[in-house]
Design a protein around this motif. Structure first.
Motif, PDB file in Angstrom:
ATOM      1  N   PHE A 164      -4.146   8.653   9.580  1.00 19.50           N
ATOM      2  CA  PHE A 164      -5.488   9.235   9.656  1.00 19.50           C
ATOM      3  C   PHE A 164      -5.915   9.767   8.290  1.00 19.50           C
ATOM      4  CE2 PHE A 164      -8.324  12.847  10.312  1.00 19.50           C
ATOM      5  CZ  PHE A 164      -9.289  12.317  11.157  1.00 19.50           C
ATOM      6  N   TYR A 165      -5.033  10.492   7.633  1.00 15.86           N
ATOM      7  CA  TYR A 165      -5.362  11.065   6.323  1.00 15.86           C
ATOM      8  C   TYR A 165      -5.385   9.980   5.238  1.00 15.86           C
ATOM      9  CZ  TYR A 165      -5.481  16.064   7.406  1.00 15.86           C
ATOM     10  OH  TYR A 165      -5.851  17.297   7.857  1.00 15.86           O
ATOM     11  N   TYR A 178      -6.867  10.638   1.429  1.00 19.25           N
ATOM     12  CA  TYR A 178      -5.922  11.685   1.050  1.00 19.25           C
ATOM     13  C   TYR A 178      -4.582  11.050   0.674  1.00 19.25           C
ATOM     14  CZ  TYR A 178      -9.491  14.860   2.642  1.00 19.25           C
ATOM     15  OH  TYR A 178     -10.682  15.540   2.765  1.00 19.25           O
ATOM     16  N   LEU A 179      -4.560  10.575  -0.561  1.00 16.09           N
ATOM     17  CA  LEU A 179      -3.424   9.809  -1.070  1.00 16.09           C
ATOM     18  C   LEU A 179      -2.152  10.638  -1.154  1.00 16.09           C
ATOM     19  CD1 LEU A 179      -2.415   7.156  -2.349  1.00 16.09           C
ATOM     20  CD2 LEU A 179      -3.222   7.987  -4.549  1.00 16.09           C
ATOM     21  N   GLU A 239      -5.796  16.289  -2.431  1.00 16.01           N
ATOM     22  CA  GLU A 239      -7.182  15.987  -2.772  1.00 16.01           C
ATOM     23  C   GLU A 239      -7.583  14.608  -2.269  1.00 16.01           C
ATOM     24  OE1 GLU A 239      -9.261  18.048  -4.065  1.00 16.01           O
ATOM     25  OE2 GLU A 239      -7.816  19.662  -4.432  1.00 16.01           O
ATOM     26  N   LYS A 240      -8.898  14.438  -2.132  1.00 16.40           N
ATOM     27  CA  LYS A 240      -9.445  13.166  -1.687  1.00 16.40           C
ATOM     28  C   LYS A 240      -9.612  12.235  -2.888  1.00 16.40           C
ATOM     29  CE  LYS A 240     -13.101  11.378   1.322  1.00 16.40           C
ATOM     30  NZ  LYS A 240     -14.302  11.741   2.115  1.00 16.40           N
ATOM     31  N   TYR A 241      -9.105  10.995  -2.762  1.00 18.08           N
ATOM     32  CA  TYR A 241      -9.115  10.050  -3.872  1.00 18.08           C
ATOM     33  C   TYR A 241     -10.111   8.920  -3.610  1.00 18.08           C
ATOM     34  CZ  TYR A 241      -5.047  11.993  -6.274  1.00 18.08           C
ATOM     35  OH  TYR A 241      -4.199  12.811  -6.984  1.00 18.08           O
ATOM     36  N   THR A 285      -8.542   9.818  -8.763  1.00 12.33           N
ATOM     37  CA  THR A 285      -8.880   8.411  -8.593  1.00 12.33           C
ATOM     38  C   THR A 285      -7.605   7.575  -8.600  1.00 12.33           C
ATOM     39  OG1 THR A 285      -9.172   8.055 -10.973  1.00 12.33           O
ATOM     40  CG2 THR A 285     -11.125   8.703  -9.694  1.00 12.33           C
ATOM     41  N   ALA A 286      -7.720   6.357  -8.095  1.00 11.69           N
ATOM     42  CA  ALA A 286      -6.588   5.432  -8.081  1.00 11.69           C
ATOM     43  C   ALA A 286      -7.108   4.032  -8.366  1.00 11.69           C
ATOM     44  CB  ALA A 286      -5.855   5.466  -6.747  1.00 11.69           C
TER      45      ALA A 286
END
Length: 782
Positions: free
Chosen positions: A247-248, A253-254, A282-284, A352-353
Motif C-alpha cells: 500500500f505504501y 513511500y520508497l 518521505e514520498k518519492y 526522487t528516484a
C-alpha cells in the motif's frame, strides 16, 4: 551372581576381556554397552526365538547376521543386537548360547490397540485419526512415546490454527492385555480467541481506517461469524503486513518500513491485541526513466510497455508490471530466460528516484519437443491441434498461454498444467510438458431441470462431448415440460478439416404449448434438420453458416388472438414450412465460458428463409458482453443485445418467430416472455403478450464470491440492473418504453446442472405487466 558383580564392578570392561565362558548371556536393556560380554565362537546347530507375541519369527531371522551351520562370534552378536533394536519392534533383546543352540529372547514394544478422542467438536474423529497416521500414530502401529508427544503437539497446533489459544490437549495411555495400549486424547477446546484491536503506530499520511481496510484480519463485525476474519492467524497477519507494505510502496513511500509487530493475548486467552509500528518516510517521485542493455526489439516498442513516467509518484507495482511486460515481450520472440532488472538511483535530499531498466535477453530458446501426459481417453491429436506452440520453433510465451486457454476451453479436462524445463546439456532448448487431468465428458440425465416458468422438465439427455476420445460432440435429448417438448440429435466435428473448420448435423422435433404462459395461446409442432459449418478467422474470431429445413404445424384455439387467425387464414391453424439459411460472426476473448472474469464476447447472427416454401422472413441479432475484473474476485459485466425481424415478398411475418422478453435470462422480475405488445382475450377479457419483431436488452451486473467461499469455483453472487423490451412491427425502438429491474442473484454449478436463483424488484412496471419477485432455473433447458 557373578554377572551382577561384574555389572557393579568399576573394572567391568577389563574383566570382560579376560572372561571365558562356555555359555554367555548378553543382556541389552536400553544401553547395551554395559552388557557386551565376550562370546566364545561356536557353530550354530539351531536358532530358537522366544518372547514373540505379534511379530513373526521370520522377521527376527531376517535381521540375524548368522544362519544355522555358520559360526557365531562376538562381532555377530553385537550386529544382531543392533539390527533387532533398529527395527523398532523390541524394547529388550537378549542372546544366549545353550550348547550349540542360539537362543534369541525379545520383549516386544507395546502396540496401539485403539485411539479415542474426547471433547473434540471442531474436528471429526476420523479426520483426526487420519492426521495422526501421517506422523506414525495409528491403531496397529508400534507405540512410541516420542511420537505420542509429537501427536499431542500436532493436535494442539490444529486448534491454535483455528484461533483457540486456550485449548488443552492431553494424551492418556492405558495398558491392555497382550502387550497392547489404548491411547485417549482428552481435549478441552475452549473459546475462539477474538481480535479486539488492531493498532498501527507511526502513520501520518493515511488514516487508521484506510490502512486497516487493507487487512484481512479485523475486529469482530456482523459478518465475522461467516468470514472468520476476527480470528488471529500468523499466516494472515504476514499477508496483511505485506499488503500494508505494498500500500505504501505503491503510493510513493520508497523508504517505508515496518519496525516491529506485537501480538499479545489476555490471560484468559480470549482477546488478542495487535500493534504494528511503522516508519512512513518521505514520498518519492520518478525523476527519470531509462533503458539499458540489449533490448532486441525497438526501444520505442519497449518504452510503450513501461507504465511509469517522469514526474509520476513512485509505485513498486508499476515498476514490477513494467519489468514483467518487457520480459513477456522478449519471451514472445524466443528469449524465454530474459532478465529485466530495474535499478533505482535514489536522491534522498530531493526525494526522487531515477530508474534504469537493464535488459539482458539471454540466449534465444526454441522448443525441442512437446510431451503430453495424463490423457488416458483423449487422443493425443485432440490436444495437439489446440497447441499453438510448435516443436522446433522459437519459444513464444503468448502462444503457450493461448495453448493452455484453448485446452481448458475444450472442457475435457479438470486441470491443465504446462511446464517448460530446460533440456539437459543445452542452453538454448526447452521441452514443453503438458499434463492434463481428464474429467467425465459424458452424461446421462434423468429429470433434466426445473424452472419457475416451465415447472418440472422431465426426460432423458445423453451427451458425450468427447466421443471416443476424438473431441467430437454427440448429443441426444428427450425433454418434456409444460411449454417445450423437444426430441433432438446433434453431431459436431470441431475439426472437420485440419485448419479447424467445424461441421455439424442436427435433427429435431419440437412441440410448444403456450397455454401455461402469460402470452398468446397457440401450439406448434415442428420437425426438421440441418447442417452447419464454423470457420475460424483467427484465434479470437470466427464465422458460421448453415442450411436447415423446418416444417411447422400451427394449431389455434378460441383463445388465440385475431392476428394469429388472420395469419393462418382461419381459426384452427395452418402449416408453415421453410428453408432457412443462417450465418454469423463471433469475437470471443473471454478467459472462461462459465464464470468469466475478463474478456469480450461479440456475436452477430442472421437467418433468412428462402422464398421457395411458405415463409419469407429474416432476423438479425447482435450481442456484446464485456467483462472486467475490477477488484480481486469482483467482476463487472455490461451486456447489450438488439434484434430486428421482418418479412419480405408481401407476406406476413410468422408470429411464432416473434421475440419475447422477461424472465431469468433477460429482464428479471418480469414473468417469462411477458414484456412487449399485448392483446386481450375476447372471451375472458384477460390480456396477454404477443411478442414482437424488435427487441432491446441491457444488463449491468457485478459478480462477487459468496462470503466464506472465496476460493469456490462453483458459486457466485451478483447484483444486477436490467432493462429491455419488445416492440411490434407497427412500432419503433423507444427508450421510454424500457422496463427496468434490479436485484440479487446466485449462480451454482450444481451436480444436477447450472442453478440460477434471483430476487428481483421491477423499478417501473405498469399495471398491465406481470411481475415475479423470485425466479429460478435448475438444469439446462433445451
Amino acid at each position: 551372581m557373578a554377572l551382577k558383580k561384574l555389572k557393579h564392578s568399576k573394572n567391568t570392561d577389563h574383566i570382560f576381556k579376560n572372561l571365558k565362558l562356555k555359555s554367555v548371556l548378553i543382556l541389552v536393556s536400553g544401553l547395551f554397552a554395559n552388557s557386551a560380554l565376550a562370546l566364545e565362537p561356536f557353530v550354530v546347530k539351531d536358532i530358537r526365538v522366544e518372547g514373540l507375541q505379534r511379530t513373526e519369527a521370520g522377521t527376527v531371522f531376517t535381521y540375524l547376521p548368522v544362519k544355522v551351520g555358520e559360526t557365531m562370534n562376538d562381532d555377530l552378536a553385537s550386529q544382531a543386537i543392533k539390527s533387532l533394536y533398529n527395527t523398532g519392534f523390541f524394547k529388550d533383546v537378549r542372546i544366549e548360547a545353550e550348547g550349540d543352540v542360539l537362543v534369541v529372547t525379545v520383549q516386544e514394544r507395546s502396540s496401539i490397540a485403539q485411539i479415542d478422542f474426547s471433547g473434540n467438536k471442531s474436528f471429526p474423529t476420523d479426520k483426526m485419526k487420519e492426521g495422526l497416521k501421517q506422523i506414525g500414530i495409528a491403531e496397529g502401529q508400534i507405540f512410541d512415546k516420542s511420537q505420542l508427544d509429537r501427536a499431542e503437539q500436532e493436535v494442539k497446533r490444529q486448534y491454535l490454527s483455528q484461533g483457540k489459544y486456550g485449548a488443552t490437549v492431553k494424551a492418556v495411555v492405558s495398558p491392555l492385555e497382550r502387550n497392547r495400549v489404548a491411547v485417549r486424547f482428552d481435549i478441552e477446546e475452549g473459546a475462539v480467541s477474538k481480535i479486539r484491536s488492531i493498532n498501527i503506530v507511526g502513520n501520518q499520511a493515511f488514516s487508521m481506517d484506510d490502512l486497516r481496510a487493507e487487512f484481512l484480519l479485523t475486529t469482530p463485525n456482523w459478518m465475522s461469524w461467516w468470514n472468520k476474519d476476527d480470528q488471529y492467524s500468523k499466516q494472515k497477519l504476514n499477508a496483511d503486513l505485506e499488503a500494508l507494505r505494498s500500500f505504501y510502496l505503491n503510493r510513493g513511500y520508497l523508504e517505508f518500513n515496518i519496525d516491529s509487530t506485537q501480538v499479545s493475548i489476555t490471560p484468559d486467552k480470549k482477546d488478542i491485541y495487535i500493534t504494528v509500528n511503522v516508519t512512513e518516510g518521505e514520498k518519492y517521485t520518478i525523476s527519470e526513466v531509462k533503458l539499458a542493455g540489449d533490448t532486441i526489439v525497438p526501444d520505442s516498442e519497449i518504452q510503450q510497455l513501461i507504465t511509469v513516467k517522469k514526474g509520476d509518484t513512485f509505485s513498486r507495482e508499476k515498476i514490477t508490471e513494467s519489468s514483467k511486460a518487457i520480459s513477456d515481450r522478449l519471451s514472445n520472440d524466443g528469449y524465454a530466460f530474459s532478465n529485466v532488472n530495474p535499478v533505482p538511483e535514489v536522491n534522498k535530499e530531493q526525494h526522487t528516484a531515477a530508474f534504469t531498466f537493464f535488459v539482458d535477453p539471454g540466449k534465444r530458446v526454441y522448443v525441442r519437443r512437446i510431451n503430453i501426459a495424463g490423457n488416458t481417453r483423449t487422443r493425443d491429436e485432440v490436444l495437439r491441434r489446440e497447441v499453438r506452440q510448435l516443436e522446433s520453433a522459437w519459444y513464444a510465451s503468448d502462444k503457450i498461454n493461448r495453448s493452455k486457454e484453448r485446452l481448458i476451453r475444450t472442457d475435457f479436462f479438470s486441470d491443465v498444467n504446462i511446464e517448460t524445463p530446460a533440456v539437459p546439456g543445452t542452453t538454448d532448448q526447452v521441452d514443453l510438458n503438458i499434463s492434463v487431468t481428464e474429467k467425465s465428458t459424458g452424461s446421462i440425465q434423468f429429470g433434466a431441470g426445473l424452472s419457475s416458468s416451465e415447472g418440472v422438465v422431465l426426460g432423458i439427455t445423453v451427451n458425450q462431448n468427447n466421443f471416443l476420445g476424438t473431441g467430437n460432440r454427440v448429443s441426444a435429448q428427450i425433454n418434456t415440460g409444460k411449454v417445450n417438448t423437444t426430441y433432438s440429435l446433434s453431431y459436431t466435428d470441431p475439426y472437420f478439416t485440419p485448419d479447424g473448420i467445424s461441421r455439424g448435423f442436427d435433427i429435431y422435433r419440437r412441440d410448444v404449448d403456450t397455454s401455461s404462459l402469460n402470452v398468446a395461446s397457440y401450439n406448434t409442432s415442428s420437425y426438421g434438420g440441418g447442417v452447419r459449418f464454423g470457420v475460424p478467422l483467427n484465434e479470437r474470431d470466427g464465422i458460421n453458416f448453415g442450411l436447415a429445413a423446418d416444417f411447422t404445424t400451427v394449431d389455434l384455439n378460441t383463445n388465440s388472438p385475431i392476428q394469429y387467425q388472420k395469419y393462418c387464414g382461419n381459426a384452427t391453424g395452418c402449416s408453415s414450412n421453410s428453408i432457412v439459411v443462417s450465418g454469423g460472426w463471433s469475437h470471443d476473448t473471454r478467459d472462461s465460458i462459465m464464470f468469466t472474469n475478463n474478456g469480450v464476447l461479440q456475436k452477430l447472427s442472421a437467418e433468412v428463409s428462402l422464398p421457395v416454401l411458405d415463409l419469407n422472413y429474416y432476423k438479425i441479432d447482435y450481442k456484446q458482453a464485456w467483462f472486467k475484473n475490477v477488484y480481486k474476485d469482483f467482476t463487472f459485466m455490461l451486456n447489450g443485445e438488439i434484434g430486428y425481424a421482418d418479412s419480405y415478398g408481401n407476406k406476413n411475418f410468422p408470429f411464432f418467430k416473434n421475440y419475447f422478453m422477461g424472465g431469468v435470462n433477460s429482464v428479471r422480475g418480469y414473468d417469462n416472455g411477458s414484456l412487449g405488445p399485448r392483446d386481450i382475450d375476447p372471451i375472458t377479457g384477460l390480456d396477454f403478450a404477443v411478442g414482437g419483431t424488435k427487441r432491446l436488452l441491457g444488463n449491468a451486473e457485478l459478480f462477487f464470491p459468496v462470503p466464506g467461499l472465496k476460493d469456490s469455483k462453483q458459486f457466485r453472487l451478483s447484483a444486477f440492473l436490467d432493462g429491455g423490451n419488445v416492440w411490434g412491427s407497427d412500432s419503433s425502438y423507444s427508450l421510454s418504453d424500457l422496463r427496468y429491474s434490479t436485484g440479487l442473484g446466485i449462480s451454482w454449478l450444481s451436480p444436477f446442472g447450472p442453478l440460477k436463483l434471483v430476487y428481483a424488484k421491477p423499478l417501473n412496471s405498469k399495471s398491465t405487466d406481470n411481475t415475479q419477485s423470485i425466479q429460478f432455473q435448475l438444469g439446462s433447458q433445451f
